[in-house]
Design a protein around this motif. Structure first.
Motif, PDB file in Angstrom:
ATOM      1  N   TYR A 187       0.844  -1.189   0.000  1.00 38.82           N
ATOM      2  CA  TYR A 187       0.000   0.000   0.000  1.00 38.82           C
ATOM      3  C   TYR A 187       0.878   1.237   0.000  1.00 38.82           C
ATOM      4  O   TYR A 187       1.821   1.344   0.790  1.00 38.82           O
ATOM      5  N   LEU A 188       0.575   2.141  -0.913  1.00 42.42           N
ATOM      6  CA  LEU A 188       1.267   3.421  -0.978  1.00 42.42           C
ATOM      7  C   LEU A 188       0.501   4.422  -0.135  1.00 42.42           C
ATOM      8  O   LEU A 188      -0.679   4.687  -0.379  1.00 42.42           O
ATOM      9  N   ILE A 189       1.175   4.973   0.892  1.00 41.27           N
ATOM     10  CA  ILE A 189       0.579   6.005   1.753  1.00 41.27           C
ATOM     11  C   ILE A 189       1.189   7.339   1.346  1.00 41.27           C
ATOM     12  O   ILE A 189       2.397   7.538   1.484  1.00 41.27           O
ATOM     13  N   GLU A 190       0.355   8.214   0.818  1.00 45.92           N
ATOM     14  CA  GLU A 190       0.860   9.512   0.351  1.00 45.92           C
ATOM     15  C   GLU A 190       0.597  10.570   1.406  1.00 45.92           C
ATOM     16  O   GLU A 190      -0.544  10.793   1.807  1.00 45.92           O
ATOM     17  N   ILE A 191       1.671  11.215   1.870  1.00 41.87           N
ATOM     18  CA  ILE A 191       1.592  12.194   2.948  1.00 41.87           C
ATOM     19  C   ILE A 191       1.863  13.591   2.387  1.00 41.87           C
ATOM     20  O   ILE A 191       2.836  13.798   1.658  1.00 41.87           O
ATOM     21  N   GLY A 192       0.987  14.530   2.715  1.00 44.96           N
ATOM     22  CA  GLY A 192       1.209  15.936   2.344  1.00 44.96           C
ATOM     23  C   GLY A 192       2.148  16.565   3.366  1.00 44.96           C
ATOM     24  O   GLY A 192       1.701  17.192   4.323  1.00 44.96           O
ATOM     25  N   LEU A 193       3.440  16.399   3.154  1.00 43.65           N
ATOM     26  CA  LEU A 193       4.437  16.818   4.146  1.00 43.65           C
ATOM     27  C   LEU A 193       4.570  18.327   4.156  1.00 43.65           C
ATOM     28  O   LEU A 193       4.844  18.953   3.132  1.00 43.65           O
ATOM     29  N   THR A 194       4.370  18.934   5.332  1.00 46.11           N
ATOM     30  CA  THR A 194       4.540  20.378   5.457  1.00 46.11           C
ATOM     31  C   THR A 194       6.034  20.719   5.529  1.00 46.11           C
ATOM     32  O   THR A 194       6.843  19.890   5.961  1.00 46.11           O
ATOM     33  N   PRO A 195       6.420  21.932   5.117  1.00 48.45           N
ATOM     34  CA  PRO A 195       7.851  22.267   5.038  1.00 48.45           C
ATOM     35  C   PRO A 195       8.604  22.143   6.354  1.00 48.45           C
ATOM     36  O   PRO A 195       9.814  21.907   6.354  1.00 48.45           O
ATOM     37  N   ASN A 196       7.908  22.289   7.493  1.00 49.06           N
ATOM     38  CA  ASN A 196       8.614  22.254   8.779  1.00 49.06           C
ATOM     39  C   ASN A 196       8.964  20.840   9.218  1.00 49.06           C
ATOM     40  O   ASN A 196       9.816  20.654  10.079  1.00 49.06           O
ATOM     41  N   ARG A 197       8.331  19.810   8.634  1.00 48.49           N
ATOM     42  CA  ARG A 197       8.540  18.443   9.103  1.00 48.49           C
ATOM     43  C   ARG A 197       9.580  17.711   8.267  1.00 48.49           C
ATOM     44  O   ARG A 197       9.346  16.622   7.738  1.00 48.49           O
ATOM     45  N   ALA A 198      10.764  18.288   8.182  1.00 52.50           N
ATOM     46  CA  ALA A 198      11.852  17.633   7.459  1.00 52.50           C
ATOM     47  C   ALA A 198      12.232  16.317   8.117  1.00 52.50           C
ATOM     48  O   ALA A 198      12.721  15.392   7.454  1.00 52.50           O
ATOM     49  N   ASP A 199      12.015  16.197   9.418  1.00 55.23           N
ATOM     50  CA  ASP A 199      12.376  14.977  10.139  1.00 55.23           C
ATOM     51  C   ASP A 199      11.550  13.782   9.690  1.00 55.23           C
ATOM     52  O   ASP A 199      11.947  12.632   9.907  1.00 55.23           O
ATOM     53  N   ALA A 200      10.398  14.009   9.054  1.00 60.59           N
ATOM     54  CA  ALA A 200       9.512  12.916   8.651  1.00 60.59           C
ATOM     55  C   ALA A 200       9.625  12.592   7.162  1.00 60.59           C
ATOM     56  O   ALA A 200       8.771  11.894   6.625  1.00 60.59           O
ATOM     57  N   ALA A 201      10.678  13.076   6.509  1.00 63.45           N
ATOM     58  CA  ALA A 201      10.840  12.857   5.071  1.00 63.45           C
ATOM     59  C   ALA A 201      11.512  11.515   4.790  1.00 63.45           C
ATOM     60  O   ALA A 201      12.424  11.416   3.970  1.00 63.45           O
ATOM     61  N   SER A 202      11.089  10.466   5.487  1.00 63.60           N
ATOM     62  CA  SER A 202      11.645   9.119   5.299  1.00 63.60           C
ATOM     63  C   SER A 202      10.744   8.134   6.016  1.00 63.60           C
ATOM     64  O   SER A 202       9.893   8.504   6.831  1.00 63.60           O
ATOM     65  N   HIS A 203      10.943   6.841   5.727  1.00 63.74           N
ATOM     66  CA  HIS A 203      10.184   5.813   6.432  1.00 63.74           C
ATOM     67  C   HIS A 203      10.552   5.794   7.914  1.00 63.74           C
ATOM     68  O   HIS A 203       9.686   5.596   8.776  1.00 63.74           O
ATOM     69  N   TYR A 204      11.819   6.012   8.216  1.00 65.22           N
ATOM     70  CA  TYR A 204      12.257   6.044   9.612  1.00 65.22           C
ATOM     71  C   TYR A 204      11.621   7.224  10.344  1.00 65.22           C
ATOM     72  O   TYR A 204      11.172   7.100  11.492  1.00 65.22           O
ATOM     73  N   GLY A 205      11.546   8.372   9.680  1.00 62.03           N
ATOM     74  CA  GLY A 205      10.931   9.549  10.299  1.00 62.03           C
ATOM     75  C   GLY A 205       9.461   9.338  10.601  1.00 62.03           C
ATOM     76  O   GLY A 205       8.969   9.719  11.667  1.00 62.03           O
TER      77      GLY A 205
END
Length: 808
Positions: free
Chosen positions: A165-183
């Motif tokens: 399953y592909l989960i598409e997240i609308g990442l806000t600019p402040n959440r650079a820490d979540a720009a990965s599976h680990y994040g």
């Protein structure tokens, strides 16, 4: 940002469905915009099974075709016409039965299997080649299987297919820490209270060769740079598992080396880059800038001109000058990357300055997975772990040996953020009192440690990868998003709170603002002596506050008292300039006045403005014009507007000082008096020209100033203008008419303005004001009936108060 559900499950135990995970992530601020099932082979090979060729005979009507019978687990074998040269009896094969939908490699159109006749022979399916199934590109012949699986077994079971399953997240600019599976897993760890397990790098064993040297010349742009070499590897196609992982998140497989660097980038959020060692001139990597306009060809084959503000990864060059190989953190070079002939690589893992990467990416309009992360801020503690993880994966998929130890240049380690927190502010901002143990548990689950705790405060130690958590409000937001916005009950009455400090107005900044306003309009600033002649001030008598402050040991009679007004020291400057033929003057002074009031000494801050002579100089298209009262009034209004003084009342200025003028009153206290000075005043300094003067109470203006911004909603309904021509006694001022209008029509009247004044022989002892009235209702469009009613009220008030005659 795209996340694989199965990949996420490798990092944290997940029993929830993709939809449930989507709701949890959205609740933490990682808004899930969509969830899509992804099949490893398009269509899922529904209707495709394992079969066994029972017979294989030459087609009587075609030399290249064969008639076969195939057992697919049904009561009767299928008759299938096959054109593959390698088909033979006894083979285990893949069969697409009637009704199956295939998605062949390289075709946008699906292939639907139908029962048909081929050259007169019945065909009830198709024995498939690799490309016809969409699992490869080969079309040399049918797939021949080595398997004991029974006939009729679904092909998806043989290929070990499973959907993701592909989960598409609308990442806000402040959440650079979540720009990965680990994040993303870290947020789930906090919400689900389950540990995150990173892949082990315990098997990492470095070599002892020093194949490559590294020099970092710009530590500001590159605070940390790490790397190692891997020798004896083979560049080839990636294994199926690696290609499938990248395919799910929309990344095209290139080769096993590049695929691993992409895999690590999306797994850990740490971009990597691999250089072919044979293409690193001088066997040295230099992290530096190069001269402006240096040409550089990037991976896409485009030549770009490098500026001296772009950080580059260079080699030693052939002439002693560094030669660019890669735009650091943004895009690789065409000549230094990995190719099919590459056998040894230098693997880079670094922390680049977000500011440098952002400027370079914008300059070249390049948005890559690498720049997306670097320009927002990556984890400075991650490069070494990511390097080890990538090296082990490369060994797994490409062979080779880790031939060097890790090079780690990190002269100034980036420290944690330290944020002082008050428990009281947590309760205020969240709107609910949380248990202290719960607060600490939430913060620790987010890798935020607690130090120096007291009953009321503590220090939050925030890891540097959380670039968006550097203030008290940021830490409180972290607590709230994990606790859950939905768990904060709505109170009976709505309210809000804030943590921002509103600084006390800086008098010097406000003084500078007004000074710049006046200077930009052609004024010159004066600084005058605070000592003056007693006779100057004596002429104004009771118009000045208190008595003069006398100097006990004065040096001369002309400097024997402290000034009570800025008027005379300013007129001395006007006289001095006029005597030297400088008669067109715009002057101002910030200064203090001194008073002896009721046995106390009082010091006040004032602003004085002087205008005299010509307001504009003569030119070929316009004549010169002398200063008039309204020139000064315009500057007075600009000063007051800049200090947000808008609501003022007007009264006549002191006749001892002004021939004519106005005093403006705010909150029942005079803030400025301005007008034309009395001739008796100017003659004291032998000034013959007319002088316009404004005297501001600067101290009071500072007290009235507020930095708050006022906002009023734009009216939805139109305004209406009506005009009246009002004849009144000559002594009646427009200000009196204006005030009566506002007192009479309080609901609809928005503004009153005079646009003409007439005095003539036919109006002896009287004058006519032409006045405009702006009416508006915030709730509805005004009707003629309502407008006429308001205007009649105004007319009646003027007739009653001033015996006015309304001219038709």
């Amino acid at each position: 940002m795209k996340i694989s559900y199965k990949w996420l499950k490798d990092l944290i135990e997940i029993t929830e469905t993709p939809e449930e995970i989507g709701k949890l992530l959205t609740g933490t601020g990682l808004e899930v915009e969509g969830i899509e099932e992804i099949e490893s082979i398009k269509g899922g090979l529904n209707g495709v099974v394992i079969g066994e060729v029972l017979t294989c005979e030459k087609h009587p009507e075609a030399d290249r075709l064969k008639n076969t019978t195939v057992d697919v687990g049904l009561p009767e074998p299928l008759q299938i016409v096959c054109g593959a040269p390698n088909v033979a009896a006894g083979q285990k094969v893949i069969v697409a039965t009637v009704g199956a939908v295939l998605h062949p490699t390289g075709s946008d159109q699906p292939l639907v299997l139908k029962r048909s006749k081929i050259r007169g022979a019945l065909s009830e399916g198709m024995i498939c080649a690799e490309d016809e199934l969409g699992i490869g590109t080969s079309h040399d012949g049918i797939l021949v299987l080595e398997t004991d699986l029974p006939n009729g077994t679904p092909a998806s079971e043989y290929f070990g297919m499973s959907s993701d399953y592909l989960i598409e997240i609308g990442l806000t600019p402040n959440r650079a820490d979540a720009a990965s599976h680990y994040g993303v897993a870290r947020d789930l760890k906090a919400v689900l209270n389950r540990p995150v397990t990173l892949p082990s790098v315990a098997q990492f064993v470095p070599g002892n060769q020093s194949d490559i040297q590294v020099e970092v010349r710009n530590e500001e742009a590159c605070p940390r740079y790490t790397g190692l070499t891997i020798s004896g590897l083979t560049v080839a196609e990636s294994p199926a598992w690696l290609k499938q992982r990248l395919q799910v998140i929309g990344i095209r497989s290139i080769n096993n080396i590049v695929d691993v660097t992409n895999y690590i980038c999306h797994e850990l959020g740490q971009p990597l880059h691999a250089f072919d060692i044979d293409k690193i001139t001088g066997k040295k990597v230099i992290v530096t800038t190069v001269p402006g306009n240096t040409p550089f060809v990037t991976l896409d084959g485009v030549e770009r001109k490098i500026s001296d503000g772009d950080l580059m990864i260079c080699n030693a060059g052939t002439d002693g000058n560094p030669e660019p190989m890669c735009i650091a953190g943004v895009f690789g070079g065409l000549t230094s990357g990995v190719t099919n002939e590459t056998t040894s690589i230098f693997l880079e893992s670094a922390y680049f300055s977000p500011v440098w990467v952002r400027k370079t990416a914008q300059r070249f309009s390049l948005k890559t997975d690498s720049s997306f992360r670097f320009e927002r801020g990556t984890d400075p503690s991650m490069p070494v772990f990511a390097l080890k993880r990538a090296a082990l994966l490369i060994q797994e998929v490409a062979g080779g040996t880790i031939s060097s130890d890790i090079i780690d240049i990190y002269p100034n380690p980036i420290v944690d953020f330290r944020v002082e927190i008050k428990y009281r502010n947590i309760d205020r901002l969240i709107g609910k009192s949380l248990d202290k143990d719960l607060i600490k548990t939430i913060l620790q689950s987010l890798d935020i440690q607690i130090e120096n705790e007291t009953d009321t405060t503590f220090t939050a130690i925030v890891p540097p990868y959380r670039v968006d958590v550097q203030r008290e409000a940021d830490v409180i937001e972290e607590i709230l998003r994990i606790y859950g916005f939905g768990q904060v009950e709505l109170s009976a009455s709505m309210s809000s709170d804030f943590l921002s400090d509103f600084p006390v107005n800086d008098p010097e900044k406000l003084k500078l603002r007004v000074a710049e306003l006046l200077v930009s309009n052609g004024f010159h600033e004066m600084i005058n002596n605070s000592l003056t002649k007693p006779e100057f001030q004596a002429t104004l008598g009771e118009s000045l506050l208190g008595n003069p402050v006398k100097i006990l040991n004065y040096l001369s009679e002309d400097l024997s008292v402290m000034r009570q007004t800025l008027l005379f020291s300013g007129l001395e400057v006007v006289a001095y300039n006029a005597n030297r033929r400088q008669r067109d003057l715009k002057l101002f002074e910030f200064g203090k006045t001194y008073h002896h009031v009721n046995e106390k000494y009082v010091e006040k801050e004032r602003l004085a403005v002087f205008l005299t002579g010509n307001f504009q100089q003569e030119s070929w298209f316009e004549k010169s014009r002398e200063v008039v009262f309204h020139d000064l009034a315009a500057f007075v209004n600009q000063v007051l507007t800049s200090l947000k003084i808008r609501e003022v009342e007007k009264q006549e200025a002191d006749k001892n000082i002004f021939k004519y003028g106005i005093t403006l009153i705010a909150n029942k206290k005079p803030v400025v008096s301005f007008g034309l000075l009395q001739t008796a005043v100017t003659k004291k300094l032998d000034v013959k020209a007319s002088v316009f003067f404004a005297d501001f109470d600067w101290e009071y203006l500072l007290k009235q100033y507020t930095a708050a911004v006022e906002y009023r909603e734009v009216p939805k309904f139109p305004e209406v203008r009506r005009d009246l021509s009002v004849v009144v006694e000559k002594k009646i001022t427009f200000e009196e008419l204006r005030q009566i209008a506002y007192r009479t029509e309080k609901q609809l009247l928005r503004s009153v303005n005079v646009f003409d004044v007439y005095e003539g022989a036919n109006l002896e002892g009287k004058k006519s004001y032409s006045i405009s009235f702006i009416l508006q209702d915030d709730q509805q469009t005004l009707t003629d009936k309502v407008i006429d009613k308001s205007m009649q009220k105004l007319i009646a008030a003027y007739e009653r108060e001033f015996e006015a005659v309304i001219r038709k």
